[in-house]
Enzyme design. Structure first.
Site, short mmCIF file in Angstrom:
data_model
loop_
_atom_site.label_atom_id
_atom_site.label_comp_id
_atom_site.label_asym_id
_atom_site.label_seq_id
_atom_site.Cartn_x
_atom_site.Cartn_y
_atom_site.Cartn_z
N LYS A 206 2.63 12.72 10.02
CA LYS A 206 4.26 12.32 9.89
C LYS A 206 4.07 11.90 7.72
O LYS A 206 3.32 11.68 7.38
CB LYS A 206 4.68 10.32 10.20
P1 FBP Z 1 11.64 4.03 7.09
O1 FBP Z 1 11.68 4.78 7.89
O2 FBP Z 1 12.27 2.67 6.88
O3 FBP Z 1 10.89 4.45 5.54
O4 FBP Z 1 10.19 4.04 7.68
C1 FBP Z 1 9.21 4.76 8.27
C2 FBP Z 1 7.37 4.09 6.51
O5 FBP Z 1 6.90 5.08 7.00
C3 FBP Z 1 7.32 3.19 7.20
O6 FBP Z 1 6.61 3.21 9.12
C4 FBP Z 1 6.72 2.61 5.64
O7 FBP Z 1 6.29 0.90 5.86
C5 FBP Z 1 7.39 3.15 5.22
O8 FBP Z 1 8.37 3.92 5.95
C6 FBP Z 1 7.11 3.54 4.03
O9 FBP Z 1 8.47 3.71 3.14
P2 FBP Z 1 7.54 3.39 0.92
O10 FBP Z 1 7.13 4.76 1.28
O11 FBP Z 1 9.67 2.87 0.68
O12 FBP Z 1 7.35 2.18 0.64
#
Ligand code: FBP
Length: 308
Positions: A206
């Protein structure tokens, strides 16, 4: 849903894995509205831990209740639901068997800010088995001073998860003093981070959708010399997918901070056109009122269905 040819083809890329791990990968690939297509939409709700409860749930207070997210993932037809230990423990029994679960085994909270983040281990492979999960999730921060520690932790956890028949989903988020802010989502860096996750043994990788910024001079030279197209998001997605063993690893893309419906769908359209395997959409789902979230997730799934 029975295995389709596409699911069989994808499973064949993971030839070193045990029947247990492949069966769990199959659970992710065959569940929900996109089951069987080879595409995935996953709901991740670790933001309470990563960003704090108000930043995560004040916009749609129903989301303070962990059961809300299980139900949203189930009702929208997601392939899986991913969360840290507490949120999964709060619903795994009530919703047992209703949706594949991914236990996020490490998390980074925002109360201590470091130029070189290192997530805490917050769960175990045995927790994931106890909760009936199909996979474990783990975040690495390539570009952080502590990257080698994270790679080492992931190596051990991956070995244990594979030995116990679980699948491994790796969040590969470039971040840390080795990179500029723009470099965290630069195309060369994101492709490299995705490749690192693949080399570390991830079944599902991911990453964030990359920008056209190129961080490393050496990469810029190669892109120019070889004519690697990274001008459009579609091209950049295709480049990231190619960087993951020529498309023989499942690569999905995160949704990012909450934004308008059209912006979300436009981005998903390009991810699908570039051959991305799907999306993991958190804030853009659970921060909307439930009806809107269901309809947006439905539209996202339609785009992937058409591209499958
Ligand atoms: P979102 O779609 O809300 O961005 O979620 C995906 C994610 O990977 C979450 O699992 C994680 O908490 C977040 O994004 C991390 O976001 P950031 O890099 O902004 O902290």
């Amino acid at each position: 849903m029975a295995h389709t040819e596409r699911v069989r083809e994808i499973l064949s890329w993971y030839g070193s894995d045990s029947p247990g791990t492949r069966a769990n990968l199959a659970r992710l690939l065959t569940h929900g509205r996109l089951g069987g297509t080879g595409k995935l939409v996953i709901l991740p709700v670790d933001q309470g831990m990563e960003h704090g409860p108000a930043r995560s749930f004040a916009r749609n207070p129903a989301g303070y209740d962990p059961r809300y997210h299980f139900q949203l993932a189930i009702d929208s037809g997601c392939n899986a639901y991913a969360a840290p230990l507490g949120f999964l423990e709060a619903g795994a029994a009530d919703f047992a068997g209703e949706i594949p679960l991914i236990l996020k085994l490490n998390n980074n909270d925002s109360l201590w800010k470091s130029a070189d983040p290192l997530s805490a281990l917050t769960g175990s492979v045995d927790d994931a088995l106890r909760l009936g999960c199909a996979a474990i999730g783990f975040t690495i921060y390539p570009g952080s001073l502590d990257k080698n520690e994270m790679f080492g932790q992931l190596r051990e956890i991956t070995a244990e998860a594979k030995a116990k028949g679980l699948a491994v989903v790796t969040w590969s988020y470039p971040r840390g003093s080795g990179l500029s802010k723009a470099g965290e989502t630069a195309i060369d860096v994101v492709a490299y981070a995705a490749h690192l996750a693949a080399q570390l043994g991830a079944h599902v990788i991911k990453v964030k959708p990359p920008t056209s910024h190129v961080e490393q001079d050496a990469a810029r030279e190669v892109y120019a010399a070889e004519g690697v197209a990274v001008g459009t998001l579609t091209e950049r997605i295709a480049h990231v997918v190619q960087a993951c063993f020529a498309g023989r690893r499942i690569v999905i893309f995160s949704g990012g901070a909450a934004k308008g419906r059209d912006a979300v769908l436009e981005e998903i359209g390009e991810i699908a056109a570039g051959g991305g395997f799907g999306s993991i959409v958190g804030r853009n789902a659970f921060q909307r009122p439930r009806d809107e979230a269901l309809s947006l997730l439905g539209e996202i799934m339609s785009i992937y269905e058409t591209a499958a």
